[in-house]
Design a protein around this motif. Structure first.
Motif, PDB file in Angstrom:
ATOM      1  N   VAL A   7      -4.372 -15.848  15.612  1.00 58.25           N
ATOM      2  CA  VAL A   7      -5.335 -15.287  14.483  1.00 58.25           C
ATOM      3  C   VAL A   7      -4.790 -14.288  13.758  1.00 58.25           C
ATOM      4  N   ILE A   8      -4.827 -14.042  12.494  1.00 60.96           N
ATOM      5  CA  ILE A   8      -4.518 -13.227  11.877  1.00 60.96           C
ATOM      6  C   ILE A   8      -5.959 -12.222  11.310  1.00 60.96           C
ATOM      7  N   ARG A   9      -5.864 -11.050  12.136  1.00 61.62           N
ATOM      8  CA  ARG A   9      -7.196 -10.215  12.159  1.00 61.62           C
ATOM      9  C   ARG A   9      -7.192  -9.115  11.342  1.00 61.62           C
ATOM     10  N   ARG A  10      -7.939  -9.009  10.600  1.00 61.67           N
ATOM     11  CA  ARG A  10      -7.900  -7.638   9.544  1.00 61.67           C
ATOM     12  C   ARG A  10      -8.393  -6.368  10.200  1.00 61.67           C
ATOM     13  N   HIS A  11      -7.654  -5.376  10.172  1.00 64.90           N
ATOM     14  CA  HIS A  11      -8.037  -4.116  10.799  1.00 64.90           C
ATOM     15  C   HIS A  11      -7.891  -3.024   9.751  1.00 64.90           C
ATOM     16  N   ARG A  12      -9.186  -2.820   9.004  1.00 63.98           N
ATOM     17  CA  ARG A  12      -8.961  -1.805   8.066  1.00 63.98           C
ATOM     18  C   ARG A  12      -8.176  -2.407   6.919  1.00 63.98           C
ATOM     19  N   GLU A  13      -7.069  -1.559   6.548  1.00 62.50           N
ATOM     20  CA  GLU A  13      -6.157  -1.944   5.656  1.00 62.50           C
ATOM     21  C   GLU A  13      -4.949  -2.739   6.048  1.00 62.50           C
ATOM     22  N   ILE A  14      -4.705  -3.138   7.354  1.00 62.85           N
ATOM     23  CA  ILE A  14      -3.620  -3.738   7.863  1.00 62.85           C
ATOM     24  C   ILE A  14      -4.224  -4.964   8.476  1.00 62.85           C
ATOM     25  N   LEU A  58      -3.373  -7.692  11.910  1.00 63.90           N
ATOM     26  CA  LEU A  58      -2.964  -7.804  13.437  1.00 63.90           C
ATOM     27  C   LEU A  58      -3.031  -9.159  13.809  1.00 63.90           C
ATOM     28  N   LEU A  59      -2.036  -9.546  14.724  1.00 56.30           N
ATOM     29  CA  LEU A  59      -2.047 -10.785  15.391  1.00 56.30           C
ATOM     30  C   LEU A  59      -2.713 -10.966  16.719  1.00 56.30           C
ATOM     31  N   ALA A  60      -3.291 -11.933  16.726  1.00 49.69           N
ATOM     32  CA  ALA A  60      -4.055 -12.224  18.064  1.00 49.69           C
ATOM     33  C   ALA A  60      -3.950 -13.522  18.575  1.00 49.69           C
ATOM     34  N   ARG A  61      -4.666 -13.756  19.755  1.00 49.62           N
ATOM     35  CA  ARG A  61      -4.428 -15.231  20.331  1.00 49.62           C
ATOM     36  C   ARG A  61      -5.524 -15.941  19.944  1.00 49.62           C
ATOM     37  N   TRP A  62      -5.070 -17.331  19.338  1.00 44.64           N
ATOM     38  CA  TRP A  62      -5.948 -18.349  18.899  1.00 44.64           C
ATOM     39  C   TRP A  62      -6.716 -18.755  20.212  1.00 44.64           C
ATOM     40  N   PRO A  63      -8.108 -18.952  20.151  1.00 45.80           N
ATOM     41  CA  PRO A  63      -9.263 -19.350  20.975  1.00 45.80           C
ATOM     42  C   PRO A  63      -8.575 -20.676  21.541  1.00 45.80           C
ATOM     43  N   GLU A  64      -8.738 -20.825  22.927  1.00 43.51           N
ATOM     44  CA  GLU A  64      -8.267 -22.081  23.487  1.00 43.51           C
ATOM     45  C   GLU A  64      -6.681 -22.615  23.397  1.00 43.51           C
ATOM     46  N   GLN A  65      -6.097 -21.776  23.084  1.00 44.85           N
ATOM     47  CA  GLN A  65      -4.557 -21.720  23.005  1.00 44.85           C
ATOM     48  C   GLN A  65      -3.574 -21.222  23.670  1.00 44.85           C
ATOM     49  N   ALA A  66      -4.344 -20.183  24.461  1.00 44.41           N
ATOM     50  CA  ALA A  66      -3.554 -19.237  25.228  1.00 44.41           C
ATOM     51  C   ALA A  66      -2.434 -19.799  26.201  1.00 44.41           C
ATOM     52  N   GLN A  67      -2.884 -20.799  26.710  1.00 53.01           N
ATOM     53  CA  GLN A  67      -2.139 -21.392  27.822  1.00 53.01           C
ATOM     54  C   GLN A  67      -0.764 -22.237  27.081  1.00 53.01           C
ATOM     55  N   LEU A  68      -0.908 -22.501  25.794  1.00 47.55           N
ATOM     56  CA  LEU A  68       0.282 -22.942  25.100  1.00 47.55           C
ATOM     57  C   LEU A  68       1.263 -22.279  25.182  1.00 47.55           C
ATOM     58  N   GLN A 126      -3.090 -20.085   4.555  1.00 53.83           N
ATOM     59  CA  GLN A 126      -3.159 -21.028   5.629  1.00 53.83           C
ATOM     60  C   GLN A 126      -4.095 -20.669   6.620  1.00 53.83           C
ATOM     61  N   GLY A 127      -4.565 -19.370   6.856  1.00 53.23           N
ATOM     62  CA  GLY A 127      -5.676 -19.220   7.880  1.00 53.23           C
ATOM     63  C   GLY A 127      -5.102 -18.876   9.112  1.00 53.23           C
ATOM     64  N   PHE A 128      -3.656 -18.683   9.222  1.00 48.87           N
ATOM     65  CA  PHE A 128      -3.362 -18.460  10.800  1.00 48.87           C
ATOM     66  C   PHE A 128      -1.698 -18.351  10.496  1.00 48.87           C
ATOM     67  N   ALA A 129      -1.138 -17.593  11.637  1.00 50.13           N
ATOM     68  CA  ALA A 129       0.345 -17.631  12.101  1.00 50.13           C
ATOM     69  C   ALA A 129       0.685 -18.435  13.009  1.00 50.13           C
ATOM     70  N   ARG A 176       3.946  -2.755   7.850  1.00 50.21           N
ATOM     71  CA  ARG A 176       5.121  -3.222   6.888  1.00 50.21           C
ATOM     72  C   ARG A 176       4.896  -4.554   6.512  1.00 50.21           C
ATOM     73  N   HIS A 177       4.382  -5.705   7.237  1.00 52.61           N
ATOM     74  CA  HIS A 177       3.999  -6.907   6.873  1.00 52.61           C
ATOM     75  C   HIS A 177       2.568  -7.150   6.388  1.00 52.61           C
ATOM     76  N   SER A 178       1.799  -6.326   5.867  1.00 55.64           N
ATOM     77  CA  SER A 178       0.502  -6.614   5.755  1.00 55.64           C
ATOM     78  C   SER A 178       0.351  -7.400   4.718  1.00 55.64           C
ATOM     79  N   ARG A 179       1.127  -7.281   3.484  1.00 64.97           N
ATOM     80  CA  ARG A 179       0.956  -8.375   2.387  1.00 64.97           C
ATOM     81  C   ARG A 179       1.135  -9.757   2.709  1.00 64.97           C
ATOM     82  N   LEU A 180       2.114  -9.829   3.631  1.00 62.00           N
ATOM     83  CA  LEU A 180       2.370 -11.217   3.922  1.00 62.00           C
ATOM     84  C   LEU A 180       1.251 -12.126   4.706  1.00 62.00           C
ATOM     85  N   LEU A 181       0.896 -10.892   5.909  1.00 61.20           N
ATOM     86  CA  LEU A 181       0.128 -11.378   6.694  1.00 61.20           C
ATOM     87  C   LEU A 181      -1.352 -11.726   5.886  1.00 61.20           C
ATOM     88  N   GLU A 182      -1.543 -10.843   4.834  1.00 59.57           N
ATOM     89  CA  GLU A 182      -2.827 -11.025   4.193  1.00 59.57           C
ATOM     90  C   GLU A 182      -2.830 -12.596   3.393  1.00 59.57           C
TER      91      GLU A 182
END
Length: 412
Positions: free
Chosen positions: A51-58, A60-70, A34-37, A22-28
């Motif tokens: 991290v905004i990670r492409r998965h085929r046509e949609i 996904l959000l993922a943890r940014w390296p070294e920032q999980a503890q924040l 910007q490069g991130f959310a 539903r949010h693919s266009r906004l995330l893309e």
């Protein structure tokens, strides 16, 4: 409610995880410009990046390296121990190398049709032997994946369906390696069926199945994570039906009996209205057949929000905490090196509070473990709430009040 900033938009994190398409266009657009959310799980500034990670046509959000503890305690992207080094790390079945997850399972992912090689002879007595890296079983892998994806955490509000599980698992495991193989070649996580994305969902499944097609030199095995809808004996063993797909799966009678002994409570949750059964299967694809053969597996019981539980009593407690809008986590046992494993931990109190569900009081072995746990908590100065599940009404359990939630940022 935890929010996420995507470009100039402030969105409920739950909705972005549950409905990524539903949010693919906004995330893309945000990924390109910007490069991130930015996660709104804390009131601090700057916000933790995602991290905004492409998965085929949609996307996904993922943890940014070294920032999980924040991230906040109940945020699915929060991890206090991600990528930690230390003694023995290189020998662990779950380890991080150069920022990427590397997993070693006690499972053969390739079967050769050639004559097996002769076994390697052990070193002569007295010679030093290099320590071997440990392997993990399938249940340990499933629990580790659930924890890495933050699916053992509950923020105190919102909901969670299978689509959120799929998106969080897919984002966390996308770049990992399993037994030296890229995860995208080995692991398939069944996606929630959406008619609007039928072509993409089926194409991804077909591509994974094609990799399992046997050849003249042997065959590959795959790992499949899915919710079990039902299971029953069949003519030659047992038949499993999985949610979100019509793919048929079969196993031998011997394996079915073993899984029933090892994972009976989890398998009993399949098809129940307030329970869920999540499984990981090691599978093969027979030649010229449109079904899969399960050669090994592990199952995990969860409540309707896919929070892992060890018993139906724990499901009742998890549901109770969800209804009360409490934030908590379910510690998982995959590493096995913790002195104790609490049933639940409240994270919305000034100091964390342990919640123990006592379901087998009167069993000598169980009572001894309970006494050991109590002594550990007392020595560590931890607050504990106990529920005598068979004899005590759940509503009578006195939980400490939640502290004012100052950690989550709701405004843009």
């Amino acid at each position: 409610m935890i929010t996420v900033r995507v470009g100039n938009s402030e969105l409920p994190l739950e909705d972005v995880l549950e409905n990524p398409g539903r949010h693919s266009r906004l995330l893309e657009r945000a990924k390109t410009t910007q490069g991130f959310a930015e996660c709104g799980c804390t009131a601090g500034r700057p916000r933790p990046k995602l991290v905004i990670r492409r998965h085929r046509e949609i996307f996904l959000l993922a943890r940014w390296p070294e920032q999980a503890q924040l991230h906040g305690e109940s945020c699915p992207f929060q991890r206090r121990n991600t990528g930690k080094g230390g003694a023995g790390t290189e020998l662990d079945p779950f380890r991080f190398r150069n920022g990427a997850l590397d997993i070693r399972l006690d499972a053969s992912l390739r079967i050769s049709s050639r004559t097996p090689a002769k076994p390697v002879q052990s070193n002569p007595e007295g010679e030093s032997k290099k320590p071997q890296r440990r392997t993990a079983g399938l249940l340990a892998f499933l629990e580790f994946a659930w924890e890495q994806a933050g699916l053992n955490l509950w923020p105190g509000t919102g909901g969670r369906g299978w689509s959120a599980c799929w998106s969080q698992l897919s984002a966390e495991l996308a770049d990992c390696r399993i037994n030296s193989q890229p995860a995208d070649k080995t692991l398939h996580i069944l996606e929630r069926w959406e008619p609007a994305r039928k072509a993409e969902i089926l194409a991804e499944l077909d591509a994974w199945l094609a990799r399992l097609t046997p050849s003249a030199t042997g065959s590959r095995r795959g790992l499949l994570i899915a919710e079990v809808a039902s299971h029953e004996p069949s003519q030659f063993g047992a038949k499993f039906a999985l949610r979100q797909t019509q793919l048929r799966c079969f196993m031998s009678s011997a394996l079915y009996e073993r899984l029933q002994r090892s994972y009976g409570p989890a398998l009993a949750g399949a098809g129940q209205p307030n329970l869920r059964c999540v499984a990981v299967f090691l599978v093969e694809k027979p030649v010229d057949r449109n079904y899969l053969t399960i050669v090994d597996g592990a199952a995990m019981l969860t409540n309707a929000q896919f929070l892992p539980c060890d018993s139906t009593y724990e499901v009742a407690m998890a549901d109770h905490l969800v209804t009360l809008r409490r934030a908590f986590r379910k510690p998982l046992r995959h590493l096995g090196n913790a002195p104790v494993h609490p049933d639940f931990v409240l994270t919305d109190t000034a100091a964390e509070v342990i919640v123990e569900v006592l379901g087998l009081t009167g069993n000598p072995e169980y009572d001894a473990r309970t006494a050991s746990k109590r002594e550990h908590y007392r020595s560590a100065g931890m607050s504990v709430v106990e529920w005598e599940a068979p004899t005590q009404a759940l509503d009578s359990v006195q939980l400490p009040p939640a502290a004012k939630r100052s950690g989550a940022a709701h405004e843009g």
